[in-house]
Write an enzyme that holds these catalytic residues in place. Sequence first.
Site, mmCIF file in Angstrom:
data_model
loop_
_atom_site.group_PDB
_atom_site.id
_atom_site.type_symbol
_atom_site.label_atom_id
_atom_site.label_comp_id
_atom_site.label_asym_id
_atom_site.label_seq_id
_atom_site.Cartn_x
_atom_site.Cartn_y
_atom_site.Cartn_z
ATOM 1 N N ASP A 492 0.889 -1.158 0.000
ATOM 2 C CA ASP A 492 0.000 0.000 0.000
ATOM 3 C C ASP A 492 0.935 1.219 0.000
ATOM 4 O OD1 ASP A 492 -2.369 1.596 0.894
ATOM 5 O OD2 ASP A 492 -1.163 1.783 2.694
ATOM 6 N N ASP A 844 -1.480 -0.825 5.828
ATOM 7 C CA ASP A 844 -1.679 -0.249 7.162
ATOM 8 C C ASP A 844 -3.102 0.185 7.441
ATOM 9 O OD1 ASP A 844 -1.776 1.889 5.370
ATOM 10 O OD2 ASP A 844 -1.244 3.277 6.973
ATOM 11 N N ASP A 848 -6.980 -1.901 3.263
ATOM 12 C CA ASP A 848 -6.085 -2.991 2.863
ATOM 13 C C ASP A 848 -6.492 -4.325 3.473
ATOM 14 O OD1 ASP A 848 -4.394 -1.075 1.631
ATOM 15 O OD2 ASP A 848 -3.596 -0.585 3.603
HETATM 16 N N1 LIG Z 1 -10.081 12.336 4.671
HETATM 17 C C1 LIG Z 1 -10.275 12.460 3.369
HETATM 18 N N2 LIG Z 1 -11.228 13.284 2.909
HETATM 19 C C2 LIG Z 1 -11.465 13.417 1.606
HETATM 20 N N3 LIG Z 1 -10.782 12.783 0.652
HETATM 21 C C3 LIG Z 1 -9.807 11.937 1.026
HETATM 22 C C4 LIG Z 1 -9.502 11.723 2.411
HETATM 23 N N4 LIG Z 1 -8.501 10.835 2.487
HETATM 24 C C5 LIG Z 1 -8.194 10.504 1.223
HETATM 25 N N5 LIG Z 1 -8.966 11.156 0.340
HETATM 26 C C6 LIG Z 1 -8.960 11.044 -1.134
HETATM 27 O O1 LIG Z 1 -9.417 9.730 -1.501
HETATM 28 C C7 LIG Z 1 -8.403 9.065 -2.233
HETATM 29 C C8 LIG Z 1 -8.435 7.583 -1.910
HETATM 30 O O2 LIG Z 1 -8.068 7.411 -0.553
HETATM 31 P P1 LIG Z 1 -7.603 5.988 0.018
HETATM 32 O O3 LIG Z 1 -7.576 6.114 1.488
HETATM 33 O O4 LIG Z 1 -8.396 4.918 -0.631
HETATM 34 O O5 LIG Z 1 -6.164 5.794 -0.560
HETATM 35 P P2 LIG Z 1 -4.857 6.573 -0.233
HETATM 36 O O6 LIG Z 1 -4.858 6.931 1.216
HETATM 37 O O7 LIG Z 1 -4.739 7.697 -1.224
HETATM 38 O O8 LIG Z 1 -3.716 5.555 -0.614
HETATM 39 P P3 LIG Z 1 -3.343 4.105 0.018
HETATM 40 O O9 LIG Z 1 -4.319 3.132 -0.575
HETATM 41 O O10 LIG Z 1 -1.959 3.938 -0.480
HETATM 42 O O11 LIG Z 1 -3.427 4.211 1.506
HETATM 43 C C9 LIG Z 1 -7.120 9.766 -1.855
HETATM 44 O O12 LIG Z 1 -6.146 9.666 -2.857
HETATM 45 C C10 LIG Z 1 -7.548 11.193 -1.659
HETATM 46 O O13 LIG Z 1 -7.595 11.891 -2.885
#
Ligand SMILES: Nc1ncnc2c1ncn2[C@@H]1O[C@H](COP(=O)(O)OP(=O)(O)OP(=O)(O)O)[C@@H](O)[C@H]1O
Length: 894
Positions: A492, A844, A848
């Site tokens: 991830d 994490d 995932d």
């Molecule tokens: N708290 C939040 N509020 C609004 N949008 C968010 C928030 N956190 C993440 N995002 C948006 O949603 C997308 C998808 O988030 P997700 O948590 O699925 O993956 P990530 O954190 O970007 O990556 P990973 O899968 O590597 O942890 C992010 O790329 C971001 O653009």
Amino acid sequence: MGPGGSRRPRNSQHATPATASAASRNGINGGDQKSKDPEHEFDIIAYRTTFWRTFFFYALSFGTCGIFRLFLHWKPKLHIQFRAKLCSVESADLVLVVDSHDRHQICRVFHRNRDQGTEHTVVANQDGSLTELEDLRWFNYRKLQYTWIDGEWSTPSRAYSHVTPGALLKGGAPLKEDDVALRRTYFGWNVMPVKLSPFYELLYKEVLSPFYIFQIISVTVWYIDDYVYYAALIIVMSLYSVVMTLKQTRSQQRRLQSMVVEHDEVEVIRENGRVMKMDSSEIVPGDILVIPPQGCMMYCDCVLLNGTVIVNESMLTGESIPITKVSLEGLSALADDGHEKIFSMEKHGKNIIFNGTRVLQTKYYKGQHVKALAIRTSYSTTKGQLIRAIMYPKPPDFKFFNELMKFVYVLAGVASIGFIYTSFILLYRGSSVLRMILRACDLVTIVVPPALPAVMGIGIFYAQRRLRQKSIYCISPSTINTCGAIDVVCFDKTGTLTEDGLDFYALRVVENAKIGENIVQIAQNETCQNVVRAIATCHTLSKINHELHGDPLDVIMFEQTGYSLEEDDSESHESIESVQPILIRPPKDSTLPDCQIVKQFTFSSGLQRQSVIVTDEDSMKAYCKGSPEMIMSLCKPETVPDNFHDIVEEYSQHGYRLIAVAEKELVVGSEVQKTPRQSIECDLTLIGLVALENRLKPVTTEVIQKLNEANIRSVMVTGDNLLTALSVARECGIIQSKKTAYLIEHETGVVDKKNRTILTIREKGEHHTQEKQAKSIDLSKMSNKDCQFAISGSTFSVVTHEYPELLDQLVCVCNVFARMAPEQKQLLVEHLQEVGQTVAMCGDGANDCAALKAAHAGISLSEAEASIAAPFTSKVGGVGGVGEESGTGSVNYF
Ligand SMILES: Nc1ncnc2c1ncn2[C@@H]1O[C@H](COP(=O)(O)OP(=O)(O)OP(=O)(O)O)[C@@H](O)[C@H]1O
């Protein structure tokens, strides 16, 4: 024992609810069943023992001094076929359960008739009510009780499996004591007993394995043949291995016990609405729990009936950031397709507080109870499922064990030839029969290594100890062997390869479809007050003990604004969710009024966005923030600058994490509580773009390099933007510096003659797309030409649905999978396994979990030592390289 739990002692080992009900399939005499649950898919075949078969079984077992019995112990299918014959479920006294890994287990079928005996024959209906059966049949399998209801084997999780959210809300009435007693006869006590197996039982199971039996025979042969020292050495080694294995099993059980056997006092509303204090083991599905304002531990899965709660789910997901759970109140009754919504654990996760999670805080009107309806107890809860997965793990690694067994079979073949040859020669030379048998057996014991299990047992024991010294906890020791055969490690990105925390980089205001310059200091900057207000309110943060808690991204953005957050205690405010509103105050010297967050739509990876409804003195607005692609798709096109896409690409190429912010004016006093989320999150006006820096963890590059050197492929699978992911992948070495990165893309609606969406490949950095027909894309050939590939979730979905024939190639050559939804992460891991790869997944977060579970070796990076999200939990907080010699002698890195 069985569903007679009302008289059962509290801590008895009782089969408890399960996740799946077994659906009927026309099979042998109507007795062959197949479970619907893909994860625990199994066949259930009904048998009935007969007098003569049982007689012969015992006669042969005694007659062969137990050898026949021992043979059938290894072959349960033959065992049941010898002792019983196929029959209908109605007359069965045994069932053979065959799981998806072709493991067989014989279970005894219990039976109770309503008119006989004193105990009830109640079972749960799908709406949560009870019904009494004429004839009750059940068996216990892997801690679950399967009951024959309406022509199928069902578990207690059948309760509330087909009910609307509205019915759940209405049905939340206090249970009467009689009802509780009846429910307990079916659901049992809310406990998950993990029995510490006595030493003799573990020893018996260990020593009866074919390898140890062979070892006993070998040692006897050597002893008779005067190889006394060698035989003694093998005995000592085996005893050491057995003791170590037993010690390990016991400590494993103790660890599991400490995670599971928890109970405490809870408040339950029973009989005429009285709040009663009782032990958590007394909760039954249907009970209404009162959640104290200061929080508590949860001991069952329940649906939130009112208010909002903040929970820490790290025990289940490994992710320790607080999550907000909202009540079923205000949830629209209709699904997108216009049909009535049916409640499901998967779709309504935001309304469910899971067993094993900790409620940190509740939010509701002062003096009012926050209530939750218990829907699943003990082993049928999500935590129960995870515990069961640890207790009954998948066979370690099919490929590894198959190959090991093939190796042993080849050796056994060689030994048999030697056996025949030696016997013949010795017979020809006139040796005695005893000497002939001895010599021939000796040959077999030399060719087939009898000490193999002992060596592997000792290896695993020491590997586990070494891992623990490095703060890596392993709850499934057999997985350690698998790690020696890893082909691919999926990582991830955010929080795993990169730091958990982010740094605010800049804000760019969008006004009248024009994008402004970088603003680095946003607090009290006159030019961006509207966007700052949006950032200050659009989150699900909460204050616990005067500290801000929530998503690190939300925290960092909020802190930039200079605003402060308070729970609004005043009685006068009318909240939409009937939850105490959150008060957001601008900096002291600001002229702007305070505002309240009156409704929050929580963030989900699948939706890639989060929004709130905010009111101040005379206006009501919805603010929405999320991934730029998602927010753009929800905005009115005329509010999006023409160059917005290019700007997003530019930041992404430099590895920035981007969040777009949008707003919508709402009519004050409108009935927004009844408005579904999708009606609020549409026709938005784009107002800003926030760029955040997300740095690599110091150890990441080194780990990827080690994996590259060991010829283990690293793959990034992230929810973030494709270009951001690519930039990070390049930085950490997943995309190697000397290789060219290609993006596999598609354009919605552009189709070929066969009506399939056209796939394109472009070199990263090129803005023109070099279109190619899908057929001409030979990814495997291109990967030999110093190319590496990246794909986003939407294109991955096109390939999955329209080009299934490309999928095998794709998963083998792609190194970056971006914008992947949680289920796509899982699909990728499963597909890699299907093409014969041994896969490790390192993650994490909650998004995932499914992939961690699906992988051969899941490594959860978690603060919580006791996370049951994956077989390995690393507390070091990074993908720290672990060079570990496992029992197989391989060097593993993860
Ligand atoms: N708290 C939040 N509020 C609004 N949008 C968010 C928030 N956190 C993440 N995002 C948006 O949603 C997308 C998808 O988030 P997700 O948590 O699925 O993956 P990530 O954190 O970007 O990556 P990973 O899968 O590597 O942890 C992010 O790329 C971001 O653009």
